[in-house]
Design a protein around this motif. Structure first.
Motif, PDB file in Angstrom:
ATOM      1  N   TRP A  49      -6.066  16.000  -2.441  1.00  0.00           N
ATOM      2  CA  TRP A  49      -5.936  14.395  -3.806  1.00  0.00           C
ATOM      3  C   TRP A  49      -7.011  13.281  -3.353  1.00  0.00           C
ATOM      4  O   TRP A  49      -7.160  13.054  -2.339  1.00  0.00           O
ATOM      5  CB  TRP A  49      -4.934  13.226  -4.124  1.00  0.00           C
ATOM      6  CG  TRP A  49      -4.106  14.868  -5.050  1.00  0.00           C
ATOM      7  CD1 TRP A  49      -3.128  15.339  -4.504  1.00  0.00           C
ATOM      8  CD2 TRP A  49      -3.241  14.254  -6.296  1.00  0.00           C
ATOM      9  NE1 TRP A  49      -2.789  15.985  -5.820  1.00  0.00           N
ATOM     10  CE2 TRP A  49      -2.662  15.096  -6.471  1.00  0.00           C
ATOM     11  CE3 TRP A  49      -3.637  13.116  -7.203  1.00  0.00           C
ATOM     12  CZ2 TRP A  49      -1.614  15.085  -7.922  1.00  0.00           C
ATOM     13  CZ3 TRP A  49      -2.554  12.751  -8.313  1.00  0.00           C
ATOM     14  CH2 TRP A  49      -1.693  14.096  -8.409  1.00  0.00           C
ATOM     15  N   LEU A  50      -8.560  13.733  -4.047  1.00  0.00           N
ATOM     16  CA  LEU A  50      -9.336  13.240  -3.841  1.00  0.00           C
ATOM     17  C   LEU A  50     -10.036  11.795  -4.465  1.00  0.00           C
ATOM     18  O   LEU A  50      -9.549  11.762  -5.730  1.00  0.00           O
ATOM     19  CB  LEU A  50     -11.023  13.633  -4.329  1.00  0.00           C
ATOM     20  CG  LEU A  50     -10.693  15.169  -3.348  1.00  0.00           C
ATOM     21  CD1 LEU A  50     -12.262  16.102  -3.906  1.00  0.00           C
ATOM     22  CD2 LEU A  50     -10.489  14.949  -2.496  1.00  0.00           C
ATOM     23  N   PRO A  51     -10.181  10.738  -3.995  1.00  0.00           N
ATOM     24  CA  PRO A  51     -10.659   9.398  -4.923  1.00  0.00           C
ATOM     25  C   PRO A  51     -12.053   9.472  -5.662  1.00  0.00           C
ATOM     26  O   PRO A  51     -12.620  10.207  -5.398  1.00  0.00           O
ATOM     27  CB  PRO A  51     -10.501   8.345  -4.006  1.00  0.00           C
ATOM     28  CG  PRO A  51     -11.298   8.903  -2.473  1.00  0.00           C
ATOM     29  CD  PRO A  51     -10.629  10.730  -2.246  1.00  0.00           C
ATOM     30  N   ALA A  79      -7.660   7.279   0.937  1.00  0.00           N
ATOM     31  CA  ALA A  79      -6.554   9.091  -0.226  1.00  0.00           C
ATOM     32  C   ALA A  79      -6.444   7.718  -1.089  1.00  0.00           C
ATOM     33  O   ALA A  79      -5.836   7.171  -1.190  1.00  0.00           O
ATOM     34  CB  ALA A  79      -5.829   9.243   0.924  1.00  0.00           C
ATOM     35  N   VAL A  80      -5.693   8.944  -2.260  1.00  0.00           N
ATOM     36  CA  VAL A  80      -5.352   8.535  -2.910  1.00  0.00           C
ATOM     37  C   VAL A  80      -3.943   9.695  -3.791  1.00  0.00           C
ATOM     38  O   VAL A  80      -3.508  10.899  -3.143  1.00  0.00           O
ATOM     39  CB  VAL A  80      -6.751   8.881  -4.350  1.00  0.00           C
ATOM     40  CG1 VAL A  80      -7.265   7.901  -4.211  1.00  0.00           C
ATOM     41  CG2 VAL A  80      -6.608  10.426  -4.898  1.00  0.00           C
ATOM     42  N   ALA A  92      -2.808   5.136  -7.123  1.00  0.00           N
ATOM     43  CA  ALA A  92      -1.801   4.467  -5.458  1.00  0.00           C
ATOM     44  C   ALA A  92      -3.374   5.265  -5.300  1.00  0.00           C
ATOM     45  O   ALA A  92      -3.731   6.635  -4.661  1.00  0.00           O
ATOM     46  CB  ALA A  92      -0.585   5.019  -4.885  1.00  0.00           C
ATOM     47  N   HIS A  93      -4.379   4.187  -3.718  1.00  0.00           N
ATOM     48  CA  HIS A  93      -5.348   3.711  -3.458  1.00  0.00           C
ATOM     49  C   HIS A  93      -4.400   3.956  -2.279  1.00  0.00           C
ATOM     50  O   HIS A  93      -3.994   3.102  -1.952  1.00  0.00           O
ATOM     51  CB  HIS A  93      -6.088   3.252  -3.040  1.00  0.00           C
ATOM     52  CG  HIS A  93      -7.431   3.729  -4.978  1.00  0.00           C
ATOM     53  ND1 HIS A  93      -8.180   4.243  -4.418  1.00  0.00           N
ATOM     54  CD2 HIS A  93      -6.609   3.598  -5.724  1.00  0.00           C
ATOM     55  CE1 HIS A  93      -8.231   4.276  -5.869  1.00  0.00           C
ATOM     56  NE2 HIS A  93      -7.849   3.601  -6.928  1.00  0.00           N
ATOM     57  N   LEU A  94      -4.357   4.716  -1.187  1.00  0.00           N
ATOM     58  CA  LEU A  94      -3.365   5.009   0.400  1.00  0.00           C
ATOM     59  C   LEU A  94      -4.047   4.771   1.201  1.00  0.00           C
ATOM     60  O   LEU A  94      -4.717   5.051   2.371  1.00  0.00           O
ATOM     61  CB  LEU A  94      -2.640   6.079   0.475  1.00  0.00           C
ATOM     62  CG  LEU A  94      -1.823   6.649  -0.349  1.00  0.00           C
ATOM     63  CD1 LEU A  94      -1.567   8.271  -0.511  1.00  0.00           C
ATOM     64  CD2 LEU A  94      -0.851   5.820  -1.038  1.00  0.00           C
ATOM     65  N   GLY A  95      -4.675   3.445   1.666  1.00  0.00           N
ATOM     66  CA  GLY A  95      -5.693   2.917   2.817  1.00  0.00           C
ATOM     67  C   GLY A  95      -4.590   2.106   3.737  1.00  0.00           C
ATOM     68  O   GLY A  95      -3.960   2.433   3.692  1.00  0.00           O
ATOM     69  N   ASP A  96      -5.518   1.161   3.981  1.00  0.00           N
ATOM     70  CA  ASP A  96      -4.861   0.672   5.156  1.00  0.00           C
ATOM     71  C   ASP A  96      -3.627  -0.231   4.673  1.00  0.00           C
ATOM     72  O   ASP A  96      -2.606  -0.998   4.742  1.00  0.00           O
ATOM     73  CB  ASP A  96      -6.020  -0.959   5.959  1.00  0.00           C
ATOM     74  CG  ASP A  96      -6.448  -0.092   7.138  1.00  0.00           C
ATOM     75  OD1 ASP A  96      -6.189   1.096   7.010  1.00  0.00           O
ATOM     76  OD2 ASP A  96      -7.124  -0.297   7.271  1.00  0.00           O
ATOM     77  N   ARG A  97      -3.605  -0.833   3.320  1.00  0.00           N
ATOM     78  CA  ARG A  97      -2.677  -1.246   1.818  1.00  0.00           C
ATOM     79  C   ARG A  97      -2.647  -1.222   0.958  1.00  0.00           C
ATOM     80  O   ARG A  97      -3.443   0.238   0.679  1.00  0.00           O
ATOM     81  CB  ARG A  97      -2.144  -2.626   2.537  1.00  0.00           C
ATOM     82  CG  ARG A  97      -4.266  -3.004   1.409  1.00  0.00           C
ATOM     83  CD  ARG A  97      -3.849  -4.582   1.387  1.00  0.00           C
ATOM     84  NE  ARG A  97      -5.521  -4.542   0.726  1.00  0.00           N
ATOM     85  CZ  ARG A  97      -5.659  -4.775  -0.866  1.00  0.00           C
ATOM     86  NH1 ARG A  97      -4.683  -4.701  -0.889  1.00  0.00           N
ATOM     87  NH2 ARG A  97      -6.864  -5.262  -0.723  1.00  0.00           N
TER      88      ARG A  97
END
Length: 375
Positions: A49-51, A79-80, A92-97
């Protein structure tokens, strides 16, 4: 009034990946920017899945589409995913938070496996998000040509002669399968993956050698293969729109200008070869057009469809009989696709058609919300 935020999902792990990209581009260009804010969400051929910004870059003519979409830079680059948790409704944006980008509705412009087959629909149901198109059951039944034809037969709808078998059966005993095809169907016949569309993996077989080659290609795409009788036909289509209450468009027809084109394979449908042309309304008598519309709505109901579908028919040249070939629960929405062309010919232009599809998504979501989930 604030704009509705539309999560447009496209691409996917499917042989129809490129068609989905073209459909997504057409939808983005046609959506009313005064009403909607589009969040592009691409799924690669590998399933990543791409941002939004990377998703937009995957589309044809991406720079020209940039003004139409929301690619917020402060959350882009992570990542999303859509999480199957109704308390976290959105992207959902799955970064550091974890950062949640709310979505009002999802438009899964996905064709074929892992998109039109009930899988993405199940995820969206778990997430509690309204979405355009058919639900889990209808999507799964509409994708599997074997189950689809069984439902049509039970609904009293006419279909062509066919048989099916598993890839494992073919690999174990190809001679027996060939004998069965020759005995029950004969030549010529069409060989298809049971779960795919856009004529991907479809071939015409005229003898045992051609049958072997056709099955080998179909088996690349699915574990289940269907073989249908080859008839001399005209190919008629009809678009259905609605949930419990439906309406049907004027029928359309693929007109073959060059007989060397053969059957309508992927190249003929999307390659703009000039051999075939889709026209709407179809040049058929008015009583037959009404019959097509009625049968299309019965087919839609037979699979418990919602939102939209395109129903494909065979009109036999020898007997004049109408047969239902298949139903497509997320038909192509490209610039050459029949579904939007048939509605345009019915007086419903593409932007208004998209408005209606989004309205139907909310309508179906409200109806499902009436169901109890506990005692």
């Amino acid at each position: 009034m604030s704009k509705l935020k539309v999560g447009l999902i496209f691409g996917g792990r499917s042989g129809e990946h490129e068609v989905s990209l073209r459909s997504a581009r057409a939808v983005i260009q046609a959506l009313d920017l005064s009403k909607y804010e589009v969040v592009p969400i691409a799924i690669t051929k590998e399933g990543e899945w791409l941002p939004p910004a990377a998703s937009l870059a995957l589309l044809p003519d991406a720079p020209a589409l940039a003004p139409f979409v929301n690619c917020a830079p402060e959350v882009d680059g992570d990542a999303v995913a859509i999480i199957g948790d109704p308390s976290r409704r959105g992207l959902a944006h799955l970064g550091d938070r974890l950062h949640m980008e709310p979505l009002d509705v999802v438009f899964p412009v996905l064709h074929g496996t892992y998109g039109e087959d009930g899988t993405i629909q199940g995820l969206l149901e778990m997430a509690g998000l309204p979405y355009v198109g058919c639900g889990v059951l209808a999507s799964a039944c509409g994708m599997d040509k074997v189950i689809m034809k069984a439902l049509f037969r039970d609904a009293g709808l006419p279909i062509c002669r066919h048989l099916w078998f598993f890839r494992a059966e073919w690999e174990r005993a190809p001679t027996e399968v060939i004998a069965r095809v020759e005995g029950e169907i004969g030549y010529p016949c069409f060989v298809k993956p049971a779960n795919l569309g856009s004529s991907v993996g479809v071939n015409r077989a005229v003898d045992p050698l051609a049958l072997e080659r056709a099955v080998a290609e179909a088996a690349l795409y699915d574990r289940k293969i269907i073989v249908e009788e080859a008839l001399r036909v005209r190919e008629i289509e009809c678009a259905v729109l609605g949930n419990d209450e439906t309406e049907a468009s004027v029928p359309g027809e693929y007109i073959v200008h060059d007989q060397r084109a053969g059957f309508l394979d992927y190249t003929e449908k999307y390659g703009q070869t000039g051999h075939v042309e889709f026209v709407a309304p179809a040049p058929i008598p008015e009583p037959m057009a009404r019959e097509v519309q009625q049968m299309a709505q019965r087919a839609f109901r037979a699979i418990d469809g919602a939102g939209l579908a395109r129903v494909d028919f065979f009109l036999r040249r020898d007997t004049g009989q109408l047969l239902i070939n298949e139903i497509n629960t997320m038909p192509g929405l490209t610039e050459v696709s029949g579904y939007p062309k048939m509605w345009a010919a019915s007086g419903l232009p593409f932007p208004r058609l998209l408005d209606r599809l989004i309205e139907l998504a909310f309508e179906r979501h409200r109806e499902r919300a009436r169901n109890r989930t506990s005692l």
